[in-house]
Write a protein that holds these residues in place. Structure first.
Motif: not given
Length: 323
Positions: A315-323, A236-244
């Motif tokens: 701001r959140l969209s800029l950080r949504r790509v998982p590190a 959820f942290q790395k895939v689902i939430l950033p895409a959602s």
């Protein structure tokens, strides 16, 4: 005789030897050379200034052409964005004064601005705005905290979606204002009923958009994450939430607008403070400019709240790509 002749011969030979020695000791004359042609002296070169002596390049002046061009672009963009609003205000001011509409029911915008300034000066506008914002933001915050996790749960687990799907369809098609009497009967006419109706109205846009966002997550990324044996929280942290994030914030922005609109209607019933109460009381007292001042204040709050949510989404969209 022979002795005298030998003596003369010996003296002559000694004199010849001395003459040969003198010639041998004398230095040979130096050869004479042609004088070299005279050349013009080379012009002296000026020493190049060192970097330290020259100093740094002068910085462009703050008010240079670049700054003027940027200011002109900003003014042009601002004028383009505000052209429609300015046109609306011009029509609003001119129509009552030209007799196109009755100025009793639609006063010019200048009179509305004067009424708004008077309400702001005597403190009534601040009091009613504070009461509305506390109720609206309180209900909106509760809806976000409840709807986002519930939407993630329903969108991810198929059995939960199958179980709650029919119930969600029934309630999401029931208007919040239609249930306002029910909330008043069950919770009274105090703050609880008003905040609860805001929560109910805001939950559905956030919940439905969150469910849709989880269901539309990229299946390739999900399979790749599963192949790496990521646990569900990390997935959820790395895939689902950033895409959602974009779809979830679309629902949150819709809920932000709904929270203010529903609250105004709720404040018209049994409230003693708030912008809805101000509009309703001004109508009954036939204070039409004050009524429009309350409406304009609600519109301004809605626009400002929407812009705040857009900034948070960026701001959140800029950080949504998982590190």
């Amino acid at each position: 005789m022979s002795t005298a002749a030998d003596t003369k011969t010996t003296a002559a030979e000694a004199e010849a030897v001395r003459a040969d020695g003198a010639r041998t000791a004398a230095p040979a004359p130096a050869p004479v050379r042609d004088p070299a042609p005279e050349r013009d002296p080379a012009p002296a070169r000026e020493p190049a200034p060192s970097a330290a002596a020259a100093g740094p390049d002068p910085a462009p002046a703050p008010g240079g052409p670049a700054a003027l061009r940027a200011l002109a672009r900003w003014l042009r963009a601002a004028a383009l964005r505000s052209a429609a609003i300015l046109a609306l205000l011009a029509v609003w001011e001119a129509a009552p004064r030209l007799g196109l509409v009755d100025s009793t029911f639609l006063p010019p915008v200048s009179k509305v601005a004067a009424a708004w300034w008077e309400l702001a000066g005597n403190g009534q506008l601040a009091e009613h705005t504070r009461a509305s914002l506390v109720r609206s933001f309180g209900g909106f915050g509760i809806a976000v905290v409840v709807a986002v996790p519930l939407g993630l749960l329903i969108g991810w687990y198929r059995p939960v979606a199958v179980l709650l799907g029919p119930l969600l369809e029934v309630f999401r098609n029931t208007a919040a204002l239609a249930l306002l009497p029910v909330f008043v009967l069950l919770l009274g006419i105090g703050e609880t009923s008003k905040v609860s109706i805001v929560v109910y109205a805001c939950v559905w846009p956030i919940l439905l958009n969150t469910i849709s966002a989880v269901g539309n997550a990229d299946p390739t990324l999900v399979r790749l994450a599963r192949s790496m044996d990521l646990p569900t929280p990390r997935l959820f942290q790395k895939v689902i939430l950033p895409a959602s994030v974009p779809a979830i914030f679309t629902g949150i922005r819709l809920a932000g607008a709904v929270s203010i609109l529903v609250l105004v209607a709720a404040e018209m019933i049994g409230a003693k403070a708030g912008l809805g109460y101000l509009i309703n009381a001004s109508q009954f007292n036939f204070a039409i400019p004050e009524m429009y001042a309350g409406i304009v204040t609600i519109s301004a709050i809605g626009v400002a709240f929407n812009q705040l949510l857009v900034s948070v989404e960026r701001r959140l969209s800029l950080r949504r790509v998982p590190a």
